[in-house]
Design a protein around this motif. Structure first.
Motif: not given
Length: 351
Positions: A268, A277, A294-299, A342-344
């Motif tokens: 990341y 991104r 689950e708390f990194v951005a994005p999860p 998740r978001g990644s």
């Protein structure tokens, strides 16, 4: 002040005017003792602070009611979960747990065998180092059942309970391919163990099934710290350095599968420094589903490992071996992991 003498069965017997044999049977829950006497004995044992002597009990029962657990590194989040699951299952069956850490060292592994034999454990659950030696045959020859956990020893016929790492890596790779990735890289630990080999195999199988190119540049090794007896087996900085090299390629991948979630942290950072991104430019999927994922951005999309099921099954199989109720043929049992999207890996639709 002189030390307090350890209380014994004789103390309880004398206090209640019972025989030592009756007290022993009452505390063991034998049917030959009335409920009234059993309650009386237990109340007196609690009043005087009686604690059973496991060594004495082992002489009577032929068992210390203790299981050995040998782990390479308990700070590995998956192993920490396994320890908890095994301790809970063993406790429910009346067994205590003796934990020994081998630190990926063949020398410490040999010492672990000696410790387990000296402690008289009834059986052992073992994550083997997978070096040049196999000291676990010594326990087997001494009549102590052994179940390998998470890692197997190729060519050694012994019970094994673990995770289907090949399936997990295949799921992760197929997940990014289904989301449009055509150039995928696997970042995997540089350690010659079965779990790593299985993940590499699952990755290459998924790439081949999709008809995508997969060569020696598709699997990138991250230097391990597990053989340096570090408290934390993985550090994001090694993954960060490896990720920089991957992202600087002319043919930069559009997806990266990482062998454990810690590597995603380094990846990341390398992506952010290049203005790339996640997931729009590069899809990322991990392995392990560690608490931070689950708390990194994005999860982080990742593969969740079945620690509770693996730990409980390892204890159950070992207890079957201890009492001799199972088929003596070595059993190999692997539990399927679960992909957690998740978001990644969720690209936003283009307008």
């Amino acid at each position: 002040m002189p030390p307090v003498r350890r209380r014994t069965l004789r103390d309880i017997a004398d206090s209640l005017d019972l025989s030592v044999n009756t007290v022993s049977r009452a505390l063991a829950g034998k049917d030959s003792v009335s409920e009234y006497t059993r309650a009386l004995v237990r109340a007196e044992a609690e009043r005087i602070g009686y604690v059973p002597n496991l060594h004495a009990r082992s002489l009577v029962l032929g068992s210390v009611m203790m299981l050995g657990l040998v782990i390479t590194n308990p700070s590995n989040p998956f192993y920490a979960q396994l320890i908890h699951a095994i301790e809970l299952r063993g406790r429910a069956k009346g067994y205590s747990l003796l934990l020994v850490v081998s630190d990926e060292s063949e020398e410490y592994e040999a010492r672990a065998v000696d410790s387990l034999l000296r402690s008289g454990v009834d059986g052992a659950i073992v994550v083997p180092v997978q070096g040049e030696t196999n000291p676990w045959g010594q326990l087997h020859r001494m009549g102590v059942p052994v179940v390998f956990l998470n890692r197997d020893l190729p060519g050694v016929e012994r019970d094994f309970v673990g995770t289907d790492n090949r399936l997990g890596a295949r799921q992760a790779t197929e997940h990014v391919i289904a989301r449009g990735a055509r150039s995928v890289v696997l970042m995997e630990e540089d350690l010659p163990i079965t779990t790593v080999r299985e993940r590499v195999a699952g990755f290459t199988e998924a790439m081949a099934s999709a008809g995508l190119p997969c060569d020696e540049r598709s699997v990138v090794r991250v230097p391990t710290r597990r053989d340096e007896q570090m408290a934390l087996p993985w550090h994001p900085d090694e993954a960060y350095a490896v990720a920089q090299a991957i992202l600087d390629r002319p043919d930069r991948p559009d997806a990266v599968v990482v062998g454990n979630d810690f590597y995603a942290l380094g990846l990341y950072r390398a992506l952010a420094e290049r203005g790339l991104r996640v997931p729009d430019d590069v899809l990322v999927v991990g392995f392990g589903d560690y608490p931070f994922s689950e708390f990194v951005a994005p999860p982080l999309s990742t593969v969740r490992l079945p620690a509770e099921e693996v730990g409980a099954a390892a204890v159950d199989l070992l207890l079957e071996r201890i009492v001799g109720s199972a088929d003596p043929t070595p059993l190999k049992r692997s539990f399927a992991p679960t992909l957690v999207p998740r978001g990644s890996t969720e690209r936003r639709p283009t307008s």
